[in-house]
Design a protein around this motif. Sequence first.
Motif, mmCIF file in Angstrom:
data_model
loop_
_atom_site.group_PDB
_atom_site.id
_atom_site.type_symbol
_atom_site.label_atom_id
_atom_site.label_comp_id
_atom_site.label_asym_id
_atom_site.label_seq_id
_atom_site.Cartn_x
_atom_site.Cartn_y
_atom_site.Cartn_z
ATOM 1 N N ASN A 1 11.987 101.330 -2.097
ATOM 2 C CA ASN A 1 11.539 102.694 -1.839
ATOM 3 C C ASN A 1 10.180 102.918 -2.497
ATOM 4 O O ASN A 1 9.729 102.115 -3.317
ATOM 5 C CB ASN A 1 12.578 103.721 -2.332
ATOM 6 N N GLU A 2 9.529 103.981 -2.145
ATOM 7 C CA GLU A 2 8.146 104.212 -2.555
ATOM 8 C C GLU A 2 7.987 104.296 -4.073
ATOM 9 O O GLU A 2 6.970 103.883 -4.612
ATOM 10 C CB GLU A 2 7.618 105.501 -1.905
ATOM 11 N N LYS A 3 8.974 104.837 -4.762
ATOM 12 C CA LYS A 3 8.854 105.026 -6.205
ATOM 13 C C LYS A 3 9.357 103.827 -7.009
ATOM 14 O O LYS A 3 9.115 103.734 -8.201
ATOM 15 C CB LYS A 3 9.617 106.286 -6.622
ATOM 16 N N GLU A 4 10.048 102.920 -6.340
ATOM 17 C CA GLU A 4 10.608 101.777 -7.060
ATOM 18 C C GLU A 4 9.514 100.776 -7.407
ATOM 19 O O GLU A 4 8.619 100.507 -6.604
ATOM 20 C CB GLU A 4 11.684 101.104 -6.201
ATOM 21 N N GLU A 5 9.599 100.198 -8.604
ATOM 22 C CA GLU A 5 8.589 99.256 -9.065
ATOM 23 C C GLU A 5 9.178 97.863 -9.212
ATOM 24 O O GLU A 5 10.374 97.697 -9.440
ATOM 25 C CB GLU A 5 8.018 99.722 -10.411
ATOM 26 N N ILE A 6 8.314 96.858 -9.076
ATOM 27 C CA ILE A 6 8.736 95.478 -9.288
ATOM 28 C C ILE A 6 8.862 95.252 -10.790
ATOM 29 O O ILE A 6 7.906 95.424 -11.530
ATOM 30 C CB ILE A 6 7.715 94.502 -8.681
ATOM 31 N N HIS A 7 10.054 94.887 -11.225
ATOM 32 C CA HIS A 7 10.277 94.682 -12.657
ATOM 33 C C HIS A 7 11.066 93.389 -12.850
ATOM 34 O O HIS A 7 12.295 93.393 -12.906
ATOM 35 C CB HIS A 7 11.025 95.874 -13.251
ATOM 36 N N THR A 8 10.344 92.301 -12.922
ATOM 37 C CA THR A 8 10.972 90.986 -13.036
ATOM 38 C C THR A 8 10.029 90.017 -13.738
ATOM 39 O O THR A 8 8.812 90.105 -13.563
ATOM 40 C CB THR A 8 11.331 90.428 -11.646
ATOM 41 N N PRO A 9 10.567 89.085 -14.527
ATOM 42 C CA PRO A 9 9.719 88.053 -15.127
ATOM 43 C C PRO A 9 9.511 86.864 -14.189
ATOM 44 O O PRO A 9 8.764 85.949 -14.520
ATOM 45 C CB PRO A 9 10.524 87.631 -16.363
ATOM 46 N N GLU A 10 10.181 86.873 -13.027
ATOM 47 C CA GLU A 10 10.118 85.698 -12.150
ATOM 48 C C GLU A 10 8.722 85.459 -11.578
ATOM 49 O O GLU A 10 8.370 84.336 -11.218
ATOM 50 C CB GLU A 10 11.124 85.832 -11.004
ATOM 51 N N LEU A 11 7.906 86.506 -11.506
ATOM 52 C CA LEU A 11 6.553 86.351 -10.959
ATOM 53 C C LEU A 11 5.582 85.766 -11.975
ATOM 54 O O LEU A 11 4.472 85.359 -11.617
ATOM 55 C CB LEU A 11 6.027 87.702 -10.462
ATOM 56 N N THR A 12 5.983 85.715 -13.248
ATOM 57 C CA THR A 12 5.105 85.176 -14.279
ATOM 58 C C THR A 12 5.777 84.048 -15.068
ATOM 59 O O THR A 12 5.314 83.685 -16.148
ATOM 60 C CB THR A 12 4.656 86.278 -15.260
ATOM 61 N N THR A 13 6.864 83.495 -14.530
ATOM 62 C CA THR A 13 7.519 82.343 -15.152
ATOM 63 C C THR A 13 6.941 81.087 -14.518
ATOM 64 O O THR A 13 7.081 80.875 -13.310
ATOM 65 C CB THR A 13 9.045 82.387 -14.953
ATOM 66 N N LEU A 14 6.284 80.275 -15.336
ATOM 67 C CA LEU A 14 5.569 79.117 -14.810
ATOM 68 C C LEU A 14 6.484 77.906 -14.730
ATOM 69 O O LEU A 14 7.651 77.942 -15.113
ATOM 70 C CB LEU A 14 4.350 78.828 -15.694
ATOM 71 N N GLY A 15 5.948 76.783 -14.205
ATOM 72 C CA GLY A 15 6.742 75.576 -14.042
ATOM 73 C C GLY A 15 7.135 75.377 -12.595
ATOM 74 O O GLY A 15 7.025 76.289 -11.768
ATOM 75 N N ALA A 16 7.618 74.170 -12.271
ATOM 76 C CA ALA A 16 7.892 73.810 -10.886
ATOM 77 C C ALA A 16 9.362 73.909 -10.495
ATOM 78 O O ALA A 16 9.678 74.088 -9.323
ATOM 79 C CB ALA A 16 7.400 72.376 -10.626
ATOM 80 N N SER A 17 10.270 73.792 -11.446
ATOM 81 C CA SER A 17 11.698 73.759 -11.125
ATOM 82 C C SER A 17 12.221 75.140 -10.737
ATOM 83 O O SER A 17 11.680 76.168 -11.134
ATOM 84 C CB SER A 17 12.493 73.244 -12.324
ATOM 85 N N ALA A 18 13.318 75.140 -9.969
ATOM 86 C CA ALA A 18 13.999 76.388 -9.641
ATOM 87 C C ALA A 18 14.590 76.957 -10.925
ATOM 88 O O ALA A 18 15.262 76.260 -11.683
ATOM 89 C CB ALA A 18 15.096 76.128 -8.616
ATOM 90 N N LYS A 19 14.329 78.240 -11.183
ATOM 91 C CA LYS A 19 14.775 78.844 -12.445
ATOM 92 C C LYS A 19 14.860 80.353 -12.313
ATOM 93 O O LYS A 19 14.285 80.955 -11.384
ATOM 94 C CB LYS A 19 13.803 78.473 -13.565
ATOM 95 N N GLY A 20 15.565 80.987 -13.236
ATOM 96 C CA GLY A 20 15.682 82.437 -13.226
ATOM 97 C C GLY A 20 16.246 82.949 -14.536
ATOM 98 O O GLY A 20 16.982 82.243 -15.235
ATOM 99 N N TRP A 21 15.907 84.198 -14.887
ATOM 100 C CA TRP A 21 16.305 84.786 -16.162
ATOM 101 C C TRP A 21 17.553 85.639 -16.018
ATOM 102 O O TRP A 21 17.673 86.429 -15.083
ATOM 103 C CB TRP A 21 15.174 85.639 -16.721
ATOM 104 N N ILE A 22 18.482 85.461 -16.987
ATOM 105 C CA ILE A 22 19.728 86.232 -17.025
ATOM 106 C C ILE A 22 19.885 86.831 -18.421
ATOM 107 O O ILE A 22 19.684 86.142 -19.418
ATOM 108 C CB ILE A 22 20.947 85.335 -16.726
ATOM 109 N N ARG A 23 20.272 88.107 -18.481
ATOM 110 C CA ARG A 23 20.545 88.735 -19.766
ATOM 111 C C ARG A 23 22.050 88.681 -20.041
ATOM 112 O O ARG A 23 22.862 89.028 -19.184
ATOM 113 C CB ARG A 23 20.076 90.196 -19.771
ATOM 114 N N LYS A 24 22.407 88.228 -21.239
ATOM 115 C CA LYS A 24 23.811 88.139 -21.621
ATOM 116 C C LYS A 24 23.960 88.462 -23.105
ATOM 117 O O LYS A 24 23.238 87.893 -23.934
ATOM 118 C CB LYS A 24 24.358 86.731 -21.333
#
Length: 353
Positions: free
Chosen positions: A127-150
Motif C-alpha cells: 500500500n502507499e504508506k507501507e515502507e520496505i523494512h528488511t535487511p535482505e536488500l543490504t545483506t551481501l554474499g552469494a549464497s541463499a540466506k535470510g534473517w530470522i528473529r528468535k
Amino acid sequence: MQLMLKDLPILEINEDGKCKVLDFDRLSFPLRKEKISFIDFVEWASNRTLSLGRSFAKEILNTLRLSQTNRYAVCKACRGLSLEDCYWLRQDEDEKQWEEVNLFKTPLSLFITEVSLSGTNIHYVKNEKEEIHTPELTTLGASAKGWIRKDGNLYLHKVGKYEIPADQILSALNIPHIHYKGSKSEEIDSYLSEERKEWIESTGEMIVNSKLFTSESISLVTFEDFCIFCEIYGLNPYEEAVKIDEEAYLKIQIADYILNNNDRHEQNWGFFMDNATGKLTGYCPLFDHDHAFVDYDRVMSQTSEKERTLYEAAISAQKELQLELSVFENMDCPEFLSEKQWVGVLERGKKLL
C-alpha cells in the motif's frame, strides 16, 4: 538528504549534490575524506545493496518491484539500512527517527526471508504508506540466506552445510570465528515450503544459521571498505591490517589453507568499529565458509598482498605463529565432510608442522 549514524547526522547532501561533512570521525570508512563528491556518495550507497550475483537476488527485487540495474535507487528505497552497521539515509521529507527504522530491534518482513531462501516469487501488493523494512536488500554474499528473529536475537539462516565442519575445525585450532549450527525444522517451516526443503536436501545441502555478530554499538568494516580508505591516504592496506593485529591476520592465512577455502574475498573478512568513536577495535571473527573444502590444490590466497597460494601464505604465517596443529590427531572426521575431504585437511595440517 542526510547520512545518519543512528540519530546523528554525519553527512549532508543538498539538492545540487554537494556534500557537507558533519562528523568526519564517524563517517563510513570509504567516505572518510575532507571533500566528498556526490559520485563518491552514490558509489558508497550503491555498494551497500545486494548484487545480482547473489542467489535469488532477481526474485527479491522483483517481489519488491525494485530496479535490477539501479543499485542506488534500491539503497534509497530501503534507506540503506543494514545489519552490518548503523548507517542509514534520511531524505528531506523523512521524519523517522532511529528507533523507528532500527533493523536491530524493529520487526522484519518475514515474507522477504522466504523469497531470499527459496527463490519463490511472491505476489506482494504494497500500500502507499507501507515502507520496505528488511535487511535482505543490504545483506551481501552469494549464497541463499535470510534473517530470522528468535528470542530477541537475530540469526542469519543460509544454505551451506560446510559451515558446520569449518566451525569444528576452527574451534579446535582456537581461531576466532562465527559459530554455525543446523537450523531446526520448526524454524525452517516458518519460511520454506516442503518442496523447497526437499530440493535442498536432494542436493546434499542444508540450512544452517549463525547469530548476528554486529550490534548498535559495533559495526563491521569489510577489508574492501578498509582498502578504499587506505587508498585515499596512500596507505598499504595489507601493512595496515598487520599493524592492527598481526596474530589475527596470520591466523587467517592458516585457517584458509587448512580449510582449502577459495572464497575469502574482500567482503568476507574485516574489522570491528566502535560506533561511538568511529575507531577500529580489532578483527572481526572469521565467517562465511560455505565454499571451503574445494577439491583442487594450489588455491590462490585472497588475503596476501603478493601473489601466493594458500599453502605459501600459510607456511609463512606458521613460521611466525607456531600454531598448535596436532589437535587433529584426536579429532574424528567432522559431519558433512567426505573421507577424502577430511584426509585433505589432515594432510594440509601435517605440511605446516
